[in-house]
Design an enzyme around this catalytic site. Sequence first.
Site, PDB file in Angstrom:
ATOM      1  N   THR A  53      48.854 -26.720 -21.761  1.00 26.02           N
ATOM      2  CA  THR A  53      48.591 -26.335 -21.082  1.00 26.02           C
ATOM      3  C   THR A  53      46.954 -26.539 -21.989  1.00 26.02           C
ATOM      4  OG1 THR A  53      47.940 -23.339 -20.748  1.00 26.02           O
ATOM      5  CG2 THR A  53      49.079 -24.207 -22.988  1.00 26.02           C
ATOM      6  N   GLU A  54      45.722 -26.130 -21.126  1.00 23.49           N
ATOM      7  CA  GLU A  54      44.836 -27.148 -21.638  1.00 23.49           C
ATOM      8  C   GLU A  54      44.561 -26.008 -22.438  1.00 23.49           C
ATOM      9  OE1 GLU A  54      45.113 -26.217 -18.619  1.00 23.49           O
ATOM     10  OE2 GLU A  54      43.475 -25.657 -17.135  1.00 23.49           O
ATOM     11  N   ASN A  55      44.626 -25.094 -22.948  1.00 22.64           N
ATOM     12  CA  ASN A  55      44.149 -24.014 -23.771  1.00 22.64           C
ATOM     13  C   ASN A  55      44.489 -24.481 -25.354  1.00 22.64           C
ATOM     14  OD1 ASN A  55      46.440 -23.166 -22.781  1.00 22.64           O
ATOM     15  ND2 ASN A  55      45.416 -21.489 -24.001  1.00 22.64           N
ATOM     16  N   SER A  95      42.583 -31.360 -26.383  1.00 19.68           N
ATOM     17  CA  SER A  95      43.431 -31.122 -25.346  1.00 19.68           C
ATOM     18  C   SER A  95      42.620 -31.859 -23.923  1.00 19.68           C
ATOM     19  CB  SER A  95      43.356 -29.099 -24.508  1.00 19.68           C
ATOM     20  OG  SER A  95      43.847 -29.264 -24.044  1.00 19.68           O
TER      21      SER A  95
END
Lengths: 225, 225, 236, 236
Positions: A53-55, A95
């Site tokens: 998840t890109e966060n 990320s």
Amino acid sequence: MTGTENSIGWSREEMAGRVAQDIPDGSYVNLGIGIPELVARFVPEGRELIYHTENGLLGMGPSPEPGEGDPELINAGKRQVTAKPGASYFHQSDSFAMIRGGHLDLCVLGALQVSQNGDLANWSLGGPDDIPAVGGAMDLVAGVKSIFVITQHCTKDGAPKLVESCTYPLTGLRVVDRVYTDLAVIAVTPEGFQLVELAPGVDFDTVQERTGARLLPIAEPTSNV
Amino acid sequence: MTGTENSIGWSREEMAGRVAQDIPDGSYVNLGIGIPELVARFVPEGRELIYHTENGLLGMGPSPEPGEGDPELINAGKRQVTAKPGASYFHQSDSFAMIRGGHLDLCVLGALQVSQNGDLANWSLGGPDDIPAVGGAMDLVAGVKSIFVITQHCTKDGAPKLVESCTYPLTGLRVVDRVYTDLAVIAVTPEGFQLVELAPGVDFDTVQERTGARLLPIAEPTSNV
Amino acid sequence: MIDKTRANVTEAVREVFDGATVMIGGFGEAGSPIELIHALIDQGARDLTVISNNCGSGEVGLAALLKAGRVSKMICSFPRTANSTVFPDLYRSGRTKLELVPQGTLAERIRAGGAGIPAFYTPTAVGTPLADGKESRRFHDRDYLLEYGLTADFTLIKAKRADTHGNLVYNKTARNFSPIMAMAGQVTIVQTAELVSPGELDPETIITPEIFVDHVTHVPNPAHESELVAAGATYP
Amino acid sequence: MIDKTRANVTEAVREVFDGATVMIGGFGEAGSPIELIHALIDQGARDLTVISNNCGSGEVGLAALLKAGRVSKMICSFPRTANSTVFPDLYRSGRTKLELVPQGTLAERIRAGGAGIPAFYTPTAVGTPLADGKESRRFHDRDYLLEYGLTADFTLIKAKRADTHGNLVYNKTARNFSPIMAMAGQVTIVQTAELVSPGELDPETIITPEIFVDHVTHVPNPAHESELVAAGATYP
């Protein structure tokens, strides 16, 4: 054509399950917000997939049990998630280094429109009063090795989402590899949209009729490939 | 002028101690290889300085006791060091982000030549058979807020190291703020080399004579500054 | 299921091909994956371009790979060290080419390569001989050089502890180039002193997430270059 | 001697001036330094340019700063959220300008600013409306956009644990933008849930080294934005 959704073809869950079938064991996968999130429920037996998840989390697990979540352990949709054994946390620049650097195998995204050359529009309706918001979508389509789209074949008003060229603001040019809809699985090829598989009870003409661009029939297997 | 080194003026240790006097409390400091390393021994009472070594450690401490070192805890000179309380390790890209991003207050380097406009040459004699090797010197002079040079005033052959313009390959343009030699402390100003302090027993003419560019006398304090 | 472990260093470096670009972690001896390098010597790949900060010392590890004549080009920041004679001889005789890159620019080029950044501007080396032939540009009244991202076909690094998915932590200043080279290598090969199961590393402390790692092999007691050199060791 | 602690959030944000550029950590509520933002509202600085991934929710934290009319421009990737009405109203009425930046480009611009990189090329957003007016360039048969580093006069972030020198670790996905914003802020201001002495954090696990941090203040039980919003809280 209003109201055709789910009257024939695959349900949302079946679409998600169909996407999952096509994800190889050991893939590193980012799932967009909405229907794409459902894909995580359908990992085929014997495969291990790692969700990003890109966060800032690799090794994302399912939602926590009620009362066991942490407001600071969330996914890109800002919902609480869990971390699996082998997970790691990292900052935003790391990320997106994963994303932009081509380290993720697959991203599954929703769409407003997909064009026959693979252009994707999924972040803005382009209305003058809209609050524009893009998040990580443009980075994902620019960097991830394969982009699958999961979407209803048509809008709620019955307008085709698979089109000759997008009219909504683009997210990326020539980025989509496959589209999974309630009616069919369709590949984006150098020749345009090519049917890969029909949902049960759906025929080619029905899909072509609801597609805003030419649809090529399922490729016949050849002995020389 | 062969053999003048240390016959008058400051010893290497005194030069290092003189540099240390000018480092404010709380500074983040990178020390180059060689004489600059001596500076760490002379932190004035009541001050706390944090040493950075560009191979990936902030909070570097002195050499380990014999037998207590780790071959993987080293400084940029590849000598074993220790880590102080509050130290942190990081990778090369983060280490040079500190350097290039202007986060270090001071770097103390050796020199082959310094020009009157602050150009530094300290990485190569430029000989045709030399093996060129630069390390982090060019990054340090480009990124650290203040650059102090510590060096003998002249070469072993008596040639001046403070010159009108460098003849050796440059490390950086207009980067040196101050030069600490065995004879004097000299600031690099827009007008050129300016004497700040003489070593005991050394007079202006002696320093000027051994300097390859015009030397401005110590600035008189004025009442209007 | 995901298991990136390889039986030994020989298996781990099997795929390296002639003409490959290989990044090798380490600053001096700290972080140098000596056992992987020795396996690469045995494996035999030649005409390699090697990206590593230094050129090794004595006649073990990277210096031994150079001495074996396998490296046609070095990209590094500091090819000279106290006990290094192998590279100087190769360089002077023209058998190994050198691209000298300032250490911070080398690090940033490697990170850029791993992060999908094709090029960036840096103030480092402006006005020096290392700016020769490079494009420059002015931003906010200061000159910068255009530098390009670096990637590699293979990366060889050493970890302190790894899990079978390829998550890594390092030992002290042995970390140096390894995390960014892991990002920039098409195939990243790791020798680790300790091997554990996923979940045994604290997710807050993992330095290299598994996504950057391809092969992991367990080398419980890695040699220290300085000790080998002091003992007069050579390889093979 | 080095002691970066400040008595309270009021002291920590005292220097922020009118017209300043302020980076604020957080992705959604995770990592949002609510107590520092509320202190900034009390402090009164206005005409701020705020760089933050989102625009807050409800009428607390960043949304409250916006509602108080202190922000003339937002630089962010996703200003819309479920409980966000403050920014849309300000945007539509023209009182707050918006620079929309893709999330990965925002992150990389912040890191570049902190790392002394004035500009870099990225493939993100090529061919989209967010490429309008941007310089593009081809490398290896692919188009890229030129993007510029971002810095700030002040950075406000939240840590899980800090020492008095300013070394920081974070909690899970609250890490997000904070480490890179700490690098890019001229003055980096931290609220931390736990405050310890130098040496109590393992040097292998420190995420933000002290060199990037200026002021640290102890906020033992930071509020969660979602709980404040659910309770209908407003600030001031």
